[in-house]
Design an enzyme around this catalytic site. Structure first.
Site, PDB file in Angstrom:
ATOM      1  CG  ASN A  38      -2.321  11.633   2.520  1.00 41.23           C
ATOM      2  OD1 ASN A  38      -1.771  10.732   1.890  1.00 41.23           O
ATOM      3  ND2 ASN A  38      -2.026  11.875   3.783  1.00 41.23           N
ATOM      4  CE  LYS A  39      -5.210   5.758   4.213  1.00 41.45           C
ATOM      5  NZ  LYS A  39      -6.188   4.905   3.469  1.00 41.45           N
ATOM      6  CD  GLN A  70      -3.280   2.991   6.620  1.00 41.11           C
ATOM      7  OE1 GLN A  70      -3.908   3.318   7.628  1.00 41.11           O
ATOM      8  NE2 GLN A  70      -3.876   2.834   5.453  1.00 41.11           N
ATOM      9  NE  ARG A  85      -6.135   0.877  -2.023  1.00 41.54           N
ATOM     10  CZ  ARG A  85      -5.512   1.400  -0.966  1.00 41.54           C
ATOM     11  NH1 ARG A  85      -4.229   1.182  -0.787  1.00 41.54           N
ATOM     12  NH2 ARG A  85      -6.174   2.161  -0.106  1.00 41.54           N
ATOM     13  NE  ARG A 109      -0.228   1.698   3.517  1.00 42.71           N
ATOM     14  CZ  ARG A 109       0.876   2.442   3.646  1.00 42.71           C
ATOM     15  NH1 ARG A 109       2.059   1.885   3.868  1.00 42.71           N
ATOM     16  NH2 ARG A 109       0.809   3.743   3.536  1.00 42.71           N
ATOM     17  N   GLY A 110       0.227   2.399  -0.144  1.00 42.24           N
ATOM     18  CA  GLY A 110       0.989   3.633  -0.298  1.00 42.24           C
ATOM     19  C   GLY A 110       1.126   3.911  -1.788  1.00 42.24           C
ATOM     20  CG  ASP A 148      -3.008   8.201  -1.487  1.00 39.69           C
ATOM     21  OD1 ASP A 148      -2.978   8.723  -0.350  1.00 39.69           O
ATOM     22  OD2 ASP A 148      -2.641   7.040  -1.715  1.00 39.69           O
TER      23      ASP A 148
HETATM   24  O1  MRU Z   1      -4.650   3.291   1.908  1.00 40.02           O
HETATM   25  P1  MRU Z   1      -3.165   3.480   1.862  1.00 40.02           P
HETATM   26  O2  MRU Z   1      -2.457   2.946   3.057  1.00 40.02           O
HETATM   27  O3  MRU Z   1      -2.576   3.002   0.564  1.00 40.02           O
HETATM   28  O4  MRU Z   1      -2.988   5.053   1.898  1.00 40.02           O
HETATM   29  C1  MRU Z   1      -1.704   5.582   1.882  1.00 40.02           C
HETATM   30  C2  MRU Z   1      -1.676   7.043   2.067  1.00 40.02           C
HETATM   31  O5  MRU Z   1      -2.674   7.718   2.139  1.00 40.02           O
HETATM   32  C3  MRU Z   1      -0.317   7.671   2.058  1.00 40.02           C
HETATM   33  O6  MRU Z   1      -0.282   8.790   2.886  1.00 40.02           O
HETATM   34  C4  MRU Z   1       0.007   8.108   0.618  1.00 40.02           C
HETATM   35  O7  MRU Z   1      -0.138   7.036  -0.258  1.00 40.02           O
HETATM   36  C5  MRU Z   1       1.348   8.659   0.499  1.00 40.02           C
HETATM   37  S1  MRU Z   1       2.558   7.408   0.590  1.00 40.02           S
HETATM   38  C6  MRU Z   1       4.077   7.994   0.199  1.00 40.02           C
END
Ligand code: MRU
Length: 350
Positions: free
Chosen positions: A246-247, A195, A88, A45-46, A236
């Site tokens: 972002n998250k 996370q 995703r 993820r990320g 993201d």
């Molecule tokens: O759902 P995830 O864990 O994939 O979400 C990740 C995030 O929101 C991170 O902050 C984002 O991808 C930046 S990672 C360098």
């Protein structure tokens, strides 16, 4: 350095992020369908990591495709790309990576099938190396923006685990620490997937960077007490006007930072910038399974049948963003102008 993902002859190898921090387990996906599943289930993820994972998934699928000609290979290639693209929706790096693999395919389509396969494997490996280099450059570009001491808050995990190594927001933190900053990190736990408390805390702990986990609802109190001098997060997808997806929870952190006069920085590679999307209202937001909310470690924590919402991301309006740190340079408001300048590789005035 933590091996988040890796190309091997047996397939794409991932550290299983659903098991951290209590178990350090690696899984090897032997088919592109398994890679797609690993992205969907968040074994990997990320945003930057899932982009490169998808590219490696494409390379793996093409390597194992049975085809004697490009005419036979092309429909299989397109199906592989389609399946990986459906995993995703929010992180634009996924689509950026698949587009880059499509461009590579077209550029070598006149060559024998074996050469096409080799070229796609090489391209995915190149993207892996470029991602690490981009993180290191972000670190250099952003380190001096952070305070030299005191607390820095981060949300979710934008570290080595979210990239091919070093990290975006955590890369800037690592770089600041390497240059002598005496900062300590507050990691929001980041409900519901945790996370922050599972992954950010794990990787910063490994580096010996002082880290304190807080529940998401504690950040405002910490800010009011003067414990936080800056916020830095990843992204993201960043729209052309500087709005940042972002998250989930990032938006509230940005509002709180503004209220307390604390700078709010975003670190992201250029593959996260989506100039084709004008603003945050046009960014698709992934809705994830209700069980991420209703269950914790397999145990039910909400009443049976209760309605829940589980958007995985939110959009922080650009007016809350102090600066966007990229490998190309640091964009400041107005982002509509500064991101365009960086896209042309022009220097952005400080
Ligand atoms: O759902 P995830 O864990 O994939 O979400 C990740 C995030 O929101 C991170 O902050 C984002 O991808 C930046 S990672 C360098």
């Amino acid at each position: 350095m933590i091996k988040t993902l890796e190309w091997t002859d047996a397939g794409v190898r991932f550290i299983d992020q659903t098991k951290l921090p209590t178990e350090e387990v690696y899984v090897t996906c032997a088919t592109y369908q398994e890679v797609a599943d690993a992205i969907f289930t968040m074994i990997v993820r990320g945003a930057p990591a899932i982009g490169v994972a998808a590219a490696m998934g494409v390379a793996l699928g093409v390597r194992d495709a049975k085809a004697d000609s490009v005419q036979e290979l092309r429909p299989q290639f397109e199906k592989i790309c389609e399946i990986l693209a459906a995993t995703r929706p929010t992180a634009v790096n996924l689509f950026w990576a698949i587009r880059r693999m499509k461009e590579k395919f077209e550029s070598v389509a006149g060559q024998p099938v074996d050469s096409i396969k080799q070229a796609l494997i090489k391209e995915a490996q190149q993207m892996y190396l470029e991602d690490i280099a981009a993180c290191e450059a972000m670190g250099r570009n952003g380190a001096m923006l952070l305070p030299r001491s005191g607390g820095v808050l981060t949300h979710c995990n934008a570290g080595a685990l979210a990239t091919c190594g070093y990290g975006t927001a955590l890369g800037v933190i690592r770089s600041a620490v390497a240059s002598g900053s005496k900062i300590n990190i507050y990691a929001d736990e980041t409900r519901p997937f945790l996370q922050g408390s599972r992954l950010t805390a794990w990787e910063l702990n490994q580096d010996g960077i002082p880290t304190t986990v807080i529940a998401d609802n504690m950040a405002a109190a910490m800010m009011k007490q003067g414990k936080i001098g800056a916020v830095i997060v990843g992204a993201d997808r960043i729209a052309a006007n500087g709005d940042v997806a972002n998250k989930i929870g990032t938006y509230s952190v940005a509002i709180m930072a503004k209220e307390h006069g604390i700078p709010f920085y975003v670190a992201a590679p250029w593959s996260t910038i989506d100039l084709a999307t004008p603003d945050g209202d046009h960014i698709p937001i992934e809705q994830r399974s209700a069980t991420e909310m209703t269950h914790f470690s397999g145990k039910q924590i909400t009443p049976t049948g209760i309605r829940v919402e589980n958007p995985a991301f939110d959009v922080t309006p650009h007016k809350y963003v102090t600066a966007i740190i990229t490998e190309r340079g640091v964009a400041k408001p107005s982002y509509s102008e500064s991101l365009q300048q960086l896209s042309r590789n022009e220097p952005v005035p400080a």
